[in-house]
Enzyme design. Sequence first.
Site, mmCIF file in Angstrom:
data_model
loop_
_atom_site.group_PDB
_atom_site.id
_atom_site.type_symbol
_atom_site.label_atom_id
_atom_site.label_comp_id
_atom_site.label_asym_id
_atom_site.label_seq_id
_atom_site.Cartn_x
_atom_site.Cartn_y
_atom_site.Cartn_z
ATOM 1 N N CYS A 6 0.850 -1.188 0.043
ATOM 2 C CA CYS A 6 0.029 0.109 -0.160
ATOM 3 C C CYS A 6 0.825 1.282 0.090
ATOM 4 O O CYS A 6 0.695 2.313 -0.649
ATOM 5 C CB CYS A 6 -0.945 0.213 1.057
ATOM 6 N N CYS B 170 -6.214 -2.751 7.295
ATOM 7 C CA CYS B 170 -7.420 -1.823 7.309
ATOM 8 C C CYS B 170 -8.512 -2.602 6.344
ATOM 9 O O CYS B 170 -10.059 -2.226 6.740
ATOM 10 C CB CYS B 170 -7.031 -0.635 6.447
#
Length: 368
Positions: A104, A200
Amino acid sequence: MSTKTRVVVGMSGGVDSSVAAYLLQQQGYEVIGVTLKVWSDSCISHSQEKCCGPQSISDARLVAHRLGIPYFVLDEAEAFEEEVILPFVKAYQGGRTPNPCVLCNEKMKFGRLPQKAKAWGAEYVATGHYARIEHTAGGVLLKRPKEERKDQTYFLFRLERKTLDRMLTPLGDYTKEEVRNIARKAGLSVWDKEESQGICFVPGNQYGAFLTKRIGEGKNDVGQIVDLSGRSLGRHRGIEFYTVGQRRGIPGGQGEPLYVLTIDPAQQRIVVGPWEALHQTHCFLSETNWQQQPPPTPLSVTVKVRYNYPPSPARLTVLSEQRARLDFESPQAGVAPGQAAVCYVDDLLLGGGWIERPTDEDQEEVTP
């Protein structure tokens, strides 16, 4: 026309990125706030707020309004699916233990934001990472932060020097408590916001449920769970539900706790054994990235083989442009293929690579 240096700050709606924006504004930068929206609205559960979901975006917008800075939301849900989530799922299907936060940072935060910053005439991209970036005459250095407990440099090892050159991390010299106090005194509404935990996009850190939803129960052929002698102890429902070092889900009644030692995707087989057998004396790395080029001869480093593991002394040997070997001073448990091994000299991050699956050729490799 403003003569201030412009910086784009990635704002997640949490206290860290909010304070990063505030501190840079106080230092005289022209700040632009940006949130990368990585989930489509249809994926957001009303009961499970996700990173950069509606509440996070609302919180970031309120902070931006308080600071009086421009704020934008960029929809990157499709890219996030392709660059982060799909590789995460495929890694588990291949018997590896992925680290999506590294991807990410490489592909999204510091892959997408610099493009937008350049288009807006911004010189830097900034985030709320706990790390120290030093711009020196000899080049840029990425170092551990003041608060070792919050060190996030591990997640940044894939970044190239050209990315670090245009990057700011203003929280590196602060503790978490100091950051919260700054936010409270500045009147930022997120000053006491609960810290996000885990990955997440995996609700409640329930990896099995997430993978089942993505892959489907029983789509992969189940295989054997065997001990070190090859004796079958039972069957499993898919290698994607296991990781090296795992104890849960292993058949009992063996007289001692057993842990996952290796995962064989070709045979769809899980090999388990005692705690002592989990420890490795060395490992090999692939797709290495060196922010500070190590010398060609073996180098003493400290290495983290997982984010939440303490640094351990080791000897690093660069074998080729994108491959290296680590020999641990003390055998390490939980060295999992697919995870990152990140190397340091004192507080300086050198770089690292992805841990390879052990092969029969390991024993034939010339020991450096």
